[in-house]
Enzyme design. Structure first.
Site, PDB file in Angstrom:
ATOM      1  CB  CYS A 236      -0.935   0.008   1.213  1.00  0.00           C
ATOM      2  SG  CYS A 236      -0.082   0.019   2.807  1.00  0.00           S
TER       3      CYS A 236
ATOM      4  CD  GLU B  45      -5.798  -4.153   3.271  1.00  0.00           C
ATOM      5  OE1 GLU B  45      -5.662  -3.308   4.164  1.00  0.00           O
ATOM      6  OE2 GLU B  45      -4.830  -4.718   2.712  1.00  0.00           O
TER       7      GLU B  45
ATOM      8  NE  ARG C  99      -4.920  -1.559   9.349  1.00  0.00           N
ATOM      9  CZ  ARG C  99      -3.713  -1.173   9.741  1.00  0.00           C
ATOM     10  NH1 ARG C  99      -3.587  -0.427  10.820  1.00  0.00           N
ATOM     11  NH2 ARG C  99      -2.630  -1.529   9.077  1.00  0.00           N
TER      12      ARG C  99
ATOM     13  NE  ARG D 111      -5.010  -0.056   5.350  1.00  0.00           N
ATOM     14  CZ  ARG D 111      -4.543   0.971   6.063  1.00  0.00           C
ATOM     15  NH1 ARG D 111      -5.219   2.108   6.087  1.00  0.00           N
ATOM     16  NH2 ARG D 111      -3.424   0.868   6.751  1.00  0.00           N
TER      17      ARG D 111
END
Length: 306
Positions: free
Chosen positions: A70, A108, A153, A155
């Site tokens: 990421c 993800e 978090r 995502r």
């Protein structure tokens, strides 16, 4: 299920909890692979560079999962995207998809993937799957609203189906009310190893003593302001905690002011208590915690896929 960029197996664990069998996994980080093997002893783990994998040597799968690197797309990084060699690794997923043609592909990444390069990066991901017959749905999810854990978090989750009718029927989980609080997952009543505590020998002792006073809160040092900021829920845990210890959140417990432990980090990611680290360095354990995912969020999506 087959996994790429599996890390310590957070995505795999969520799918396993939803009733899937994990056939094989892959990661290049040797320390993360130690942790993976320790907790998934029956899964075939291919340790090494994803670019060296020959998909024909791996069992066929129904679902391919991947939390691909990421950093190239993160707002906290340089945002070089596919110009970053790590960004190019996404296309290794497409290579495996082309060979294996799983019924479902689950991806993800950081939420900024959607906006990166004015949407061109997300379009590239989309265009890498659609030619093979996949239909996609995606959603940006904050774990605090969907995982019943006290960590922010955010995502993006992408679910691609080879069968368009299945894609039409699929729906992401609804938000749930959070009942788990910080002190439910932080072990403040027990004495931890002395190495976690900030003492008079530490350069930040005076600063920490000045700011870290509330036993029900969590604190994080900010280099830009040279102070500790107070949080009622945990900010996003980052992999760089392993490189920069000052990024590890701090709490006041019954014995003093200390950094939260790797096992508390895992609890903040929704891992079960039986999940354990083998003999890995403390720095690597923190890195692994920041690199993984919030397991309850994965489980919820996996149940919908199933």
């Amino acid at each position: 299920v087959g996994g790429l960029f599996s890390g310590i197996g957070g995505i795999d664990l969520g799918f396993e909890q939803a009733g899937f069998e994990i056939a094989w996994a892959n990661d290049i980080d040797a320390e993360a692979c130690k942790t993976y093997r320790h907790n998934f002893p029956n899964t075939q783990l291919v340790e090494g560079d994803v670019r060296d994998i020959d998909p024909r040597t791996l069992p066929n799968i129904d679902v391919l999962v991947a939390g691909f690197p990421c950093q190239p797309f993160s707002i906290s990084g340089d945002q070089q995207g596919f110009d970053d060699p790590r960004g190019q690794l996404f296309f290794e997923i497409a290579r495996v998809v082309k060979d294996k043609r799983p019924q479902v592909v689950f991806l993800e990444n950081v939420a900024n993937l959607l906006e990166h390069d004015d949407g061109k990066t997300f379009l590239a991901v989309y265009n890498a799957l659609v030619p093979y017959g996949y239909s996609l749905k995606y959603r940006v999810i904050d774990a605090i609203d969907y995982g019943n854990i006290p960590q922010h978090r955010t995502r993006i989750f992408i679910v691609a189906f080879l069968d368009n009718d299945r894609c039409e029927r699929f729906a992401f989980p609804d938000e749930i009310r959070r009942t788990v609080k910080l002190n439910d997952v932080l072990y403040k009543s027990q004495k931890h190893d002395d190495s976690y505590y900030i003492t008079e020998k530490d350069s930040q002792y005076i600063l920490a003593s000045q700011y870290v006073k509330d036993c029900t809160a969590l604190y994080q040092y900010r280099e830009s302001t040279k102070c500790y900021t107070i949080h009622r829920v945990c900010p996003t845990l980052v992999a760089s905690m392993g490189t920069y210890p000052e990024l590890i959140p701090v709490v006041r417990d019954d014995y003093g002011i200390r950094k939260i432990t790797p096992y508390e980090c895992l609890a903040l990611q929704g891992f079960p208590k039986e999940y354990r680290f083998p003999r890995v360095s403390l720095q690597s354990a923190y890195k692994q915690c920041g690199n993984t995912v919030c397991v309850p969020v994965i489980k919820g999506i996996a149940e919908r896929i199933k």
